[in-house]
Write a protein that holds these residues in place. Structure first.
Motif, mmCIF file in Angstrom:
data_model
loop_
_atom_site.group_PDB
_atom_site.id
_atom_site.type_symbol
_atom_site.label_atom_id
_atom_site.label_comp_id
_atom_site.label_asym_id
_atom_site.label_seq_id
_atom_site.Cartn_x
_atom_site.Cartn_y
_atom_site.Cartn_z
ATOM 1 N N PHE A 304 0.756 -1.041 0.035
ATOM 2 C CA PHE A 304 -0.056 0.194 0.141
ATOM 3 C C PHE A 304 0.588 1.597 -0.472
ATOM 4 O O PHE A 304 0.332 2.147 -0.553
ATOM 5 C CB PHE A 304 -1.164 0.064 1.164
ATOM 6 N N VAL A 354 0.865 -2.207 -15.579
ATOM 7 C CA VAL A 354 -1.285 -3.062 -14.864
ATOM 8 C C VAL A 354 -0.414 -4.360 -14.188
ATOM 9 O O VAL A 354 -2.088 -5.095 -12.902
ATOM 10 C CB VAL A 354 -1.264 -3.342 -16.562
ATOM 11 N N ILE A 357 -0.695 -3.087 -10.641
ATOM 12 C CA ILE A 357 -2.167 -2.841 -10.398
ATOM 13 C C ILE A 357 -3.216 -4.231 -9.758
ATOM 14 O O ILE A 357 -3.222 -3.822 -9.126
ATOM 15 C CB ILE A 357 -2.624 -2.285 -11.020
ATOM 16 N N MET A 358 -2.726 -4.775 -10.396
ATOM 17 C CA MET A 358 -3.676 -6.717 -10.549
ATOM 18 C C MET A 358 -3.195 -7.115 -9.507
ATOM 19 O O MET A 358 -3.947 -7.492 -8.674
ATOM 20 C CB MET A 358 -3.097 -7.576 -11.727
ATOM 21 N N PHE A 360 -1.344 -5.599 -6.733
ATOM 22 C CA PHE A 360 -2.154 -4.642 -5.696
ATOM 23 C C PHE A 360 -3.354 -4.823 -5.373
ATOM 24 O O PHE A 360 -3.940 -5.125 -4.815
ATOM 25 C CB PHE A 360 -1.668 -3.317 -5.863
ATOM 26 N N PHE A 361 -4.000 -4.806 -5.909
ATOM 27 C CA PHE A 361 -5.419 -5.571 -6.578
ATOM 28 C C PHE A 361 -6.402 -6.589 -5.431
ATOM 29 O O PHE A 361 -6.940 -7.066 -4.252
ATOM 30 C CB PHE A 361 -6.549 -5.443 -7.962
ATOM 31 N N PHE A 364 -4.895 -6.743 -2.129
ATOM 32 C CA PHE A 364 -6.485 -6.018 -1.738
ATOM 33 C C PHE A 364 -7.771 -6.613 -1.046
ATOM 34 O O PHE A 364 -7.968 -7.163 -0.136
ATOM 35 C CB PHE A 364 -7.309 -4.840 -1.752
ATOM 36 N N LEU A 368 -8.808 -8.247 2.525
ATOM 37 C CA LEU A 368 -10.064 -7.316 3.138
ATOM 38 C C LEU A 368 -10.879 -9.038 3.767
ATOM 39 O O LEU A 368 -11.440 -9.193 4.898
ATOM 40 C CB LEU A 368 -11.131 -7.336 1.506
ATOM 41 N N PHE C 304 -12.720 0.676 -8.449
ATOM 42 C CA PHE C 304 -11.176 0.565 -7.480
ATOM 43 C C PHE C 304 -10.084 0.663 -8.531
ATOM 44 O O PHE C 304 -8.979 1.396 -9.267
ATOM 45 C CB PHE C 304 -11.761 0.074 -6.479
ATOM 46 N N LEU C 305 -10.270 -0.140 -9.402
ATOM 47 C CA LEU C 305 -9.559 -0.656 -11.110
ATOM 48 C C LEU C 305 -9.219 0.558 -11.958
ATOM 49 O O LEU C 305 -8.142 1.356 -12.019
ATOM 50 C CB LEU C 305 -9.654 -1.302 -11.648
ATOM 51 N N LEU C 308 -6.799 2.936 -9.760
ATOM 52 C CA LEU C 308 -5.007 3.015 -10.110
ATOM 53 C C LEU C 308 -5.119 3.246 -11.695
ATOM 54 O O LEU C 308 -3.708 3.360 -11.619
ATOM 55 C CB LEU C 308 -5.212 1.736 -9.400
ATOM 56 N N TYR C 309 -5.766 2.976 -12.240
ATOM 57 C CA TYR C 309 -5.405 2.851 -13.537
ATOM 58 C C TYR C 309 -4.672 4.214 -13.757
ATOM 59 O O TYR C 309 -4.308 5.326 -14.472
ATOM 60 C CB TYR C 309 -6.264 2.785 -14.476
#
Lengths: 474, 474, 474
Positions: A304, A354, A357-358, A360-361, A364, A368, C304-305, C308-309
Motif C-alpha cells: 500500500f 498493469v 495494479i492487478m 495490488f488489487f 487488497f 479484505l 477501484f481499478l 488505480l489506472y
C-alpha cells in the motif's frame, strides 16, 4: 433439560411471581468499573446492591442501586462482583465467614504482567477459602460496559466450581456476551493476562519486516546514493527520503508475501518425505504457520505504501525537474530524432504498471477476507479458495511485476554497480523458489500422493495396519 | 439450573416425545413481516399458525403454516407475535377475554418518531390488559428475516413480565439472535425509536465538518481567487473546483483530528485541577468525548479526499499547461540557468510528500481499528495502544506535514495577502496546542499525579478518609 | 424454564456435586478434526473419550483425553461425535446394538457435491437406526477449532429428534457458537452442501461483469486500435494493455451500478401496474434483486481499478512521450499562440475529475456499509438511507462524470468512427434510463400511490374486502 424447556414456552406457572422479584446481585467497589457494571446490570433487569466501606459517602452511583456495608450487601446476594484493586483485597479476609458459599466474580486486572507471584483470583480464593471464585469478564472495560454494544463480545471464564461458572455464564449470556470457559481456576493466569496482550502474533512478522527493511535500505543506500557520490561525484542524497523507500517497500513486501506461502510448501514436502500427516511439524514451522496472516497483512501494508509512493512520483520536484531538463536539453542540442516513440518500451512499461495494479488489487482482496467479519461469512471452501488460489495468483502476478521491471536491465554490466546485484533481483529469489516448489506440488503425480496423505493414508512401514486405521479418520 | 443441565446431556427421557410435538407459535398479521417471521420460525423447527380476519383469502403464506381466525389461532398458542400496524390494533380489544395470560410480542414500528402520544406496546397493553406484552425484535426487517443471517444480530426486549421476557429471549436465542433486555415496558419508547435512528452520533461531527469546510472555503476563495482578480486582474476561477477543495479538505481534516484528542487532554487537565476523578465532567465535554470516533472518521474521509485530489494533480489541464508554459517560456528567453536543481527544495518537497503518505497510512490504520469486527478482536491494551499512541503519532506526523508545507513561506510578506494569514497557518494552531498540552501531560511529574488520580487517589481535602476509600475501587 | 432459572442463581444445591462430575463426551475418529474438537471440548470443561479401532496406537491426542475401543467409549457417553470419513462408516453397523439411543453428531463433509446418492447423515441413520443422528457443526474446520475464536460463528443443525438437537445446541452454545436449526434430517443435504459452497451469489454478477468487459473490450479494440491501424496506418497496439482497460472498466462499472438500482425501479413499476404488493415478482426479478449487493461490489472493484489506472497515467511512457513531443513540436514550429490557456477547458476537466473523485468516494462508502460488521451496526433506517439515498446519489454523480467526459465531443463527426458511437455513450444509456425512471417514481403523485401500496393498500378490484384486510398487516 429438553423436557424443562417446553413447559417454559407453554408458560404454566406464568404470572405467579411478582415482577419485583428480580435477581439481586452485589458489587464490591464503587469505582468506574463497579459503577458501569452496575448500570448495565440494572438496564438488563437485575437489582443491584453495592458493598462499600463507607456506604454514606461513596459518590454518584447508578440510579436504582442500593449501597450498604460490605457485610450487609453480601448477605443479600449470592453472587458478588469484585471490582476492587488487588492491593485492597485484604478487607475480604475479615469477612470470610460471612462469604462462605457465595459466588465471587473477580473482574480485576493488573497494570502489568507478572506483577505478583500468584494470580488475583487465586489470591482471592486463598483469602476467602469458602467462596466459589470465578475469574472472568475482565476483558470488559468500564467504557465498554457503559457505552459499547456487548453483543457477541467474547469473555473468558475460569473457576473450580462448575455451578458457579454456570451461573456466571448465564448472567453473561443475558448481557449479550459470548462466553468461553477456560477450565479450572489454574487457568486464571491466562485469563488475567489476556487484556494485557499487545499484539503477540505480530511480533515475529514485525521483526522480520523491520530487519528486511533495514537491510535493503542500507544495501540500496550504498548502491545508489553512496555509489553515485563516490564514483560519479554526484549528490543525490535527496533520493533517500522518497525514491529509496519506494524501492525498499515493494522488495520487502514481495519477500514477505512469499514467506506467507513458503511454510505451506515446506509442510507439504515434509509430509511427502515422511509419508504421513501424523508426525508433528517442527516447532519453528508451527510458529511460522501461525503468523502467516500477520506476515501477509504487513506485506499488504508495505505494498500500500509502495502504491502511494508511486502515485506521487509525477508531482515530485526532482521528477518534474528531470522532465523539463530532458526537453530543454533536447531542444538545445536540436537532436529531436533521439526521442522517437519506442513501441516495445511502451508495451513493457505499461505491462509493468498493469501487473502492479492487478497485484495490488488481488493483495487488497486477500486483505479484505482477513477482516474477521468478512472471513467469518465465507464457507470453508470459499476461504480456502481465496487464501490458496487467490493467494498464489497474487504471488505470481507480483513476481511477474518484479521480473518485467528488470527485463532489459539484467544483462547490462552497468546494472551491477560495485559487482552487487540490484535490489529487485535479490527480492525475486524467494518468490521464484516458492513458485517453483508450489508448481512441483501441483504436478498430478505429487498432488495425488499428497492428497492421499492428507486423507489419512500412510506410506507402508513396519506397521502396515496403522495405515488402514488412520484412513478412517477425518 | 445447574443440576437440570446435566441430566439433559445424559438424555434420560430421550425419545419419549414424538417429533410432532414442537412448540406452536401464533402470528397475527399476514403481511411481509408476518410471512417472513413465520418462514424463519418454521425453518428453526417451530410450528406456526396465522391469525387472520379472513383466513380463507389471505394470499401466499409459507408452506407448512396453518391459517385460522384470530380467536382460533390465539387459543392454540400461548405466544402471539403482533405483526399488524398500530392503526389496526383495535380488533384486539374485542378479543381481550380470550387473550388473557398470553405472551404478546409486539414487533410493530412507526414510520416516524413521536407519531403517537404513547408507544405501540403500551397502547397494546391497555387494549388487552390481561396479556403479557413484550416489546421487541422490532429491529428485524422482513428482508433480514427472509434472507439475512441472524447470527449475533442484537435485538432489544422490554416488558413487565420477567417470565414472558424469558420465553421470548429463549425463542430469540434459538433464532441465533443476541438479546438485550432493556427493562420494563416503560422502556418501549426507546426500543421503538431504535429502528428510526438516523446516525445520532454523527450529527455534531457532521455539523463541525460542514461549518469548518464552509468557513475555510470562503476564506480561501477570498484570499486566492478574489484577491487575484482584484489585485492582479487575473481570472483563476477554475481553481474553485479542484485546487481550493484540495486546500480546504486537509485543513479541516487536521483540525478535526486534533479535536479528537483535545477533549482527552482537557479531561486530564480537569482531573489534575480538581485533584480527583470522581467529579463528573461538564456535559459538553461528555458529549464531545462520545463522538470522538465519528470526528476521527470524518477527518479520515476528508484526508482520503485530499489524497485522491493530490493524485490527480499531474493530469489536470491547468497543471500540464503550466508545466509546458514553463518550458516554452524558458526556451524563448534562453535563460536555462534559472531552472537549476535545488537540492534543499528536493529534500523539502519529498519530506512533505513522505510525511503526508505516512500520516495518511497511520490515519488509515486508525480507521481500520474502528471497524467493529477489527476493534472487537483487539484486547483492551491493544485498543488503547492503537487509539492513544498511534493516534497521537498520526497527529504529530500530520502536523509536521503541515509545518513543512510552509517552512520557507511564513516569513515572506507576499504570503500575507490583504494582511490575512494563509489557511495552512490557521489549521496548525489547534493541533499545535493539543500536542503541546499532551507533551505537558506526559512529563514525568504530571504523568505520575495523573496516574495516581486515575487509580482512585484524591488530593487531601477536608474529608481525608474518602481518599483511602476510593483507592480501594477499580 | 423461567422458574428454574432463578433458583440456579440463588444456587441452592451449590457445591453438592464434585467438580470431577463433568459431562463426558465421546469422539469417534482420531484424525485432525477429532483431535481439534477434543482439545476444544477439554478447554471448555468437558471430559473427552476417544473411540478408536486400535486404541493403543492412534498417535498424539490432546492431553487429558482417554482412548478406548469404539464399544467401550460409546458405552461411557450418551453423545458421540462422528469424525470419520463416510467411506469408513461401515464399522458402525456392527456396533449398532450398543449405540441405541445415543446422540450421534455427524460432522463429516464430502470432497465434492453429490458424491453419493444420499447424504452422510441419512446413510449413518440407516446404518444405526436406533441412534439419534444430528447433522451439524460441519462448517467448523480442524483449524478453526484449534486456533480460531468460535464466538458468534454460525453453525447449522438438523435432525429428527428435538431433544438430541437441543442437547447439541446447548453444547454448541457453550462453545460460543451461534446455532441455526434447519429442521429435520431431510435438510442434511443443505447442511452438508454448505461448506462446499463457492460464492453462489457471485456467479451471476461475475458472468455479467465478464460478458460486459469482453464486449466492450473488443468494441473499443476495433474502434480505437484497429481503426487507427486500418484508416490511419498507425500502430497504437500498446494501448491495449492500459488505455483500453481504463476505458472498459469505468464503462462496465457504471452499467453494473445502474443494474443494481434497475430491479428496484422495475419492482416499483410492477407494483404500481398491478396495484398491489401481494403478487409475487417474476423469478428472474427475485434472483436479480438477491444479487444486487454482489453486483454493486463488483462495480466498486472495477471502479477501484479505474482509479488505480487513472493515477498511473502521468508516469506512463506513452503519456510522457506525448507531453514532451507536444512541447518540442510547438517550439520547432514556433506557434506558441496555439497553446493558450482555455478557462472553459480547465473548468470542464476539473469538474470531470472532481465528479470522478466524489463518485468513487460515495461508491467506497457504499462498499464499506456492505461489510457485515458495519452494516450490522446500522439501524434499519440508517441502512435504507445509505443503500437508497446514498446509492442513487452515487449513480447520479458517476453518470454526471460520464456526461461531462463527452460534453464537447458528442457533436463532432470524428467521434463516430466507422459510424459507431463511442463507448462512453453506450454506457450512459442504462444509468440515464434508471435515473429517469427513478425520478418518475419520486414524483409526489406516484410516490404517494406507491407508499400506499407498500403499506398494504390494494387497488379496488372485484374483491373489495381484501384491501382492508391487507391494510391491517405490516
Amino acid at each position: 433439560m429438553s423436557t424443562e424447556v417446553k413447559p417454559g414456552i407453554f408458560l404454566r406457572p406464568l404470572g405467579m411471581e411478582p415482577p419485583s422479584d428480580r435477581e439481586l446481585l452485589c458489587i464490591f467497589g464503587t469505582g468506574d468499573l463497579g459503577r458501569s457494571l452496575g448500570q448495565r446490570l440494572l438496564q438488563t433487569g437485575y437489582r443491584v446492591v453495592y458493598g462499600s466501606r463507607r456506604p454514606h459517602s461513596c459518590g454518584p452511583l447508578p440510579p436504582g442501586a442500593q449501597v450498604l456495608s460490605h457485610t450487609e450487601a453480601a448477605q443479600l446476594a449470592s453472587l458478588i462482583f469484585i471490582c476492587v484493586h488487588r492491593e485492597h483485597y485484604d478487607f475480604l479476609e475479615t469477612l470470610a465467614p460471612q462469604l462462605k458459599g457465595k459466588v465471587f466474580v473477580d473482574l480485576s486486572n493488573n497494570q502489568k504482567k507478572d506483577m505478583y507471584p500468584d494470580t488475583n483470583a487465586e489470591y482471592l480464593q486463598r483469602l476467602v477459602p469458602g467462596a466459589l471464585v470465578v475469574k472472568g469478564l475482565n476483558t470488559l472495560s468500564a467504557w465498554v460496559l457503559l457505552n459499547g454494544p456487548l453483543a457477541g463480545k467474547q469473555v473468558f471464564l475460569c473457576g473450580d466450581s462448575v455451578e458457579a461458572k454456570q451461573v456466571v455464564r448465564e448472567l453473561a449470556t443475558r448481557l449479550g456476551l459470548s462466553v468461553l470457559d477456560r477450565g479450572s481456576l489454574s487457568a486464571a493466569r491466562e485469563v488475567e493476562d489476556f487484556p494485557l496482550q499487545l499484539f503477540p502474533y505480530w511480533r515475529l512478522p514485525l521483526c522480520i519486516a523491520t530487519g528486511l527493511t533495514a537491510f535493503f535500505f542500507f544495501y540500496l543506500l550504498i548502491r545508489d546514493v553512496i555509489y553515485a557520490y563516490v564514483e560519479q561525484d554526484k549528490d543525490i542524497s535527496f533520493r533517500i527520503i522518497a525514491s529509496l523507500a519506494n524501492k525498499v517497500f515493494p522488495i520487502v513486501s514481495l519477500i514477505m508475501l512469499s514467506l506467507c506461502y513458503l511454510p505451506g510448501v515446506m509442510a507439504a514436502i515434509l509430509q511427502l518425505y515422511r509419508g504421513t500427516k501424523y508426525s508433528r511439524f517442527p516447532d519453528w514451522l508451527d510458529r511460522w504457520m501461525l503468523c502467516r496472516k500477520q506476515l501477509g497483512l504487513l506485506a499488504l501494508a508495505l505494498a500500500f505504501l509502495h502504491v502511494l509512493y508511486t502515485f506521487i512520483i509525477p508531482i515530485r520536484y526532482a521528477v518534474r525537474h528531470k522532465l523539463i531538463s530532458t526537453v530543454v536539453d533536447e531542444m538545445k542540442d536540436n537532436k529531436s530524432t533521439l526521442f522517437y516513440f519506442d513501441n516495445t518500451e511502451a508495451w513493457a512499461t505499461d505491462s509493468f504498471f498493469v501487473l502492479g495494479i492487478m497485484g495490488f488489487f488481488l493483495y487488497f482482496l486477500l486483505g479484505l477476507t482477513s477482516l474477521p467479519s468478512v472471513g467469518g461469512s465465507l464457507s470453508w471452501r470459499e476461504f480456502t479458495f481465496v487464501q490458496s488460489k487467490l493467494g498464489h495468483l497474487t504471488l505470481i502476478v507480483c513476481t511477474a511485476h518484479g521480473y518485467i521491471y528488470g527485463w532489459n536491465k539484467f544483462l547490462k554490466p552497468s546494472t551491477y554497480k560495485w559487482w552487487t546485484p540490484p535490489g529487485y533481483m535479490l527480492c525475486l529469489v524467494m518468490p521464484s523458489v516458492v513458485l517453483v516448489l508450489k508448481l512441483l506440488m501441483v504436478l498430478p503425480c505429487v498432488d495425488r500422493s499428497l492428497g492421499r496423505i492428507r486423507q489419512g493414508w500412510e506410506r507402508t512401514g513396519p506397521e502396515e495396519g496403522r495405515a488402514s486405521l488412520r484412513a478412517t479418520t477425518l
